[in-house]
Design a protein around this motif. Structure first.
Motif, short mmCIF file in Angstrom:
data_model
loop_
_atom_site.label_atom_id
_atom_site.label_comp_id
_atom_site.label_asym_id
_atom_site.label_seq_id
_atom_site.Cartn_x
_atom_site.Cartn_y
_atom_site.Cartn_z
N THR A 10 -26.36 -24.92 -39.82
CA THR A 10 -25.40 -24.94 -40.93
C THR A 10 -24.08 -24.32 -40.49
N ASP A 11 -24.16 -23.19 -39.80
CA ASP A 11 -22.95 -22.54 -39.30
C ASP A 11 -22.20 -23.44 -38.31
N ALA A 12 -22.94 -24.14 -37.47
CA ALA A 12 -22.31 -25.04 -36.49
C ALA A 12 -21.60 -26.20 -37.19
N VAL A 13 -22.22 -26.75 -38.22
CA VAL A 13 -21.59 -27.84 -38.98
C VAL A 13 -20.32 -27.32 -39.67
N ALA A 14 -20.41 -26.16 -40.28
CA ALA A 14 -19.24 -25.58 -40.96
C ALA A 14 -18.11 -25.33 -39.97
N GLU A 15 -18.44 -24.81 -38.80
CA GLU A 15 -17.41 -24.55 -37.79
C GLU A 15 -16.78 -25.85 -37.31
N LEU A 16 -17.57 -26.89 -37.13
CA LEU A 16 -17.02 -28.17 -36.68
C LEU A 16 -16.13 -28.78 -37.76
N ILE A 17 -16.52 -28.69 -39.01
CA ILE A 17 -15.67 -29.17 -40.10
C ILE A 17 -14.35 -28.40 -40.10
N ASN A 18 -14.43 -27.10 -39.98
CA ASN A 18 -13.23 -26.27 -39.94
C ASN A 18 -12.32 -26.67 -38.78
N ARG A 19 -12.90 -26.83 -37.60
CA ARG A 19 -12.12 -27.20 -36.41
C ARG A 19 -11.47 -28.57 -36.58
N ARG A 20 -12.25 -29.54 -37.06
CA ARG A 20 -11.70 -30.88 -37.22
C ARG A 20 -10.60 -30.92 -38.28
N ARG A 21 -10.75 -30.18 -39.36
CA ARG A 21 -9.68 -30.13 -40.37
C ARG A 21 -8.40 -29.61 -39.75
N ARG A 22 -8.51 -28.55 -38.99
CA ARG A 22 -7.33 -27.97 -38.36
C ARG A 22 -6.72 -28.94 -37.35
N GLN A 23 -7.56 -29.57 -36.55
CA GLN A 23 -7.05 -30.53 -35.57
C GLN A 23 -6.36 -31.71 -36.25
N VAL A 24 -6.99 -32.25 -37.26
CA VAL A 24 -6.42 -33.40 -37.95
C VAL A 24 -5.09 -33.03 -38.59
N LEU A 25 -5.01 -31.87 -39.22
CA LEU A 25 -3.76 -31.46 -39.85
C LEU A 25 -2.67 -31.21 -38.82
N VAL A 26 -2.96 -30.44 -37.79
CA VAL A 26 -1.95 -30.13 -36.78
C VAL A 26 -1.47 -31.40 -36.08
N HIS A 27 -2.39 -32.27 -35.72
CA HIS A 27 -1.98 -33.48 -35.01
C HIS A 27 -1.33 -34.50 -35.95
N SER A 28 -1.60 -34.41 -37.24
CA SER A 28 -0.87 -35.23 -38.21
C SER A 28 0.58 -34.76 -38.29
N ILE A 29 0.78 -33.46 -38.26
CA ILE A 29 2.15 -32.92 -38.24
C ILE A 29 2.89 -33.39 -37.00
N LEU A 30 2.23 -33.28 -35.86
CA LEU A 30 2.86 -33.73 -34.61
C LEU A 30 3.20 -35.21 -34.66
N TYR A 31 2.34 -36.01 -35.22
CA TYR A 31 2.52 -37.46 -35.24
C TYR A 31 3.52 -37.89 -36.31
N TYR A 32 3.27 -37.50 -37.55
CA TYR A 32 4.07 -38.00 -38.67
C TYR A 32 5.39 -37.26 -38.86
N ASP A 33 5.38 -35.96 -38.67
CA ASP A 33 6.55 -35.17 -39.00
C ASP A 33 7.44 -34.89 -37.79
N MET A 34 6.83 -34.70 -36.63
CA MET A 34 7.61 -34.34 -35.44
C MET A 34 7.77 -35.50 -34.47
N ASP A 35 7.11 -36.61 -34.76
CA ASP A 35 7.18 -37.80 -33.90
C ASP A 35 6.89 -37.45 -32.44
N SER A 36 5.90 -36.59 -32.24
CA SER A 36 5.55 -36.12 -30.89
C SER A 36 4.04 -36.01 -30.74
N PRO A 37 3.33 -37.13 -30.81
CA PRO A 37 1.87 -37.04 -30.69
C PRO A 37 1.45 -36.51 -29.32
N LEU A 38 0.44 -35.67 -29.34
CA LEU A 38 -0.08 -35.11 -28.09
C LEU A 38 -1.46 -35.67 -27.74
N VAL A 39 -2.08 -36.37 -28.67
CA VAL A 39 -3.36 -37.03 -28.39
C VAL A 39 -3.19 -38.51 -28.70
#
Length: 108
Positions: A10-39
């Motif tokens: 359960t802790d591993a699933v929660a940590e992965l959800i947390n990590r993916r949310r952060r990754q998706v948000l940060v990389h959405s900012i890079l892609y949509y707002d900064m026009d500088s995708p890194l992945v």
């Protein structure tokens, strides 16, 4: 499904959800707002689909992951455009990654 998981699982699933949310948000900012995708789009899509599936498979665990749970409550993995792209902490992380990537690029 979470009822069948052990505490470490359960802790591993929660940590992965947390990590993916952060990754998706940060990389959405890079892609949509900064026009500088890194992945690549393929990597982002993989993360987004995995996050959507984890949240669908484990709604109770997902609801307990505090990071941006409201914004990701109905996340289907199709886009990050609707996410809070002006979140100060996520923007700071995005800028830090962008600066690191620029420094790490070999000079031509």
């Amino acid at each position: 499904m979470a009822a069948n998981l052990s505490r470490p699982e359960t802790d591993a699933v929660a940590e992965l959800i947390n990590r993916r949310r952060r990754q998706v948000l940060v990389h959405s900012i890079l892609y949509y707002d900064m026009d500088s995708p890194l992945v690549t789009d393929a990597v982002f899509d993989q993360w987004a689909r995995q996050l959507a599936q984890l949240q669908a498979d484990h709604p109770v665990i997902s609801g307990k992951v505090a990071y941006r749970w409201r914004e990701f409550a109905d996340f289907d993995g199709s886009t990050g455009y609707h996410l809070p792209l002006h979140d100060p902490h996520a923007r700071s992380t995005a800028l830090g990654l962008l600066q690191y990537a620029r420094r790490a690029r070999p000079q031509t």
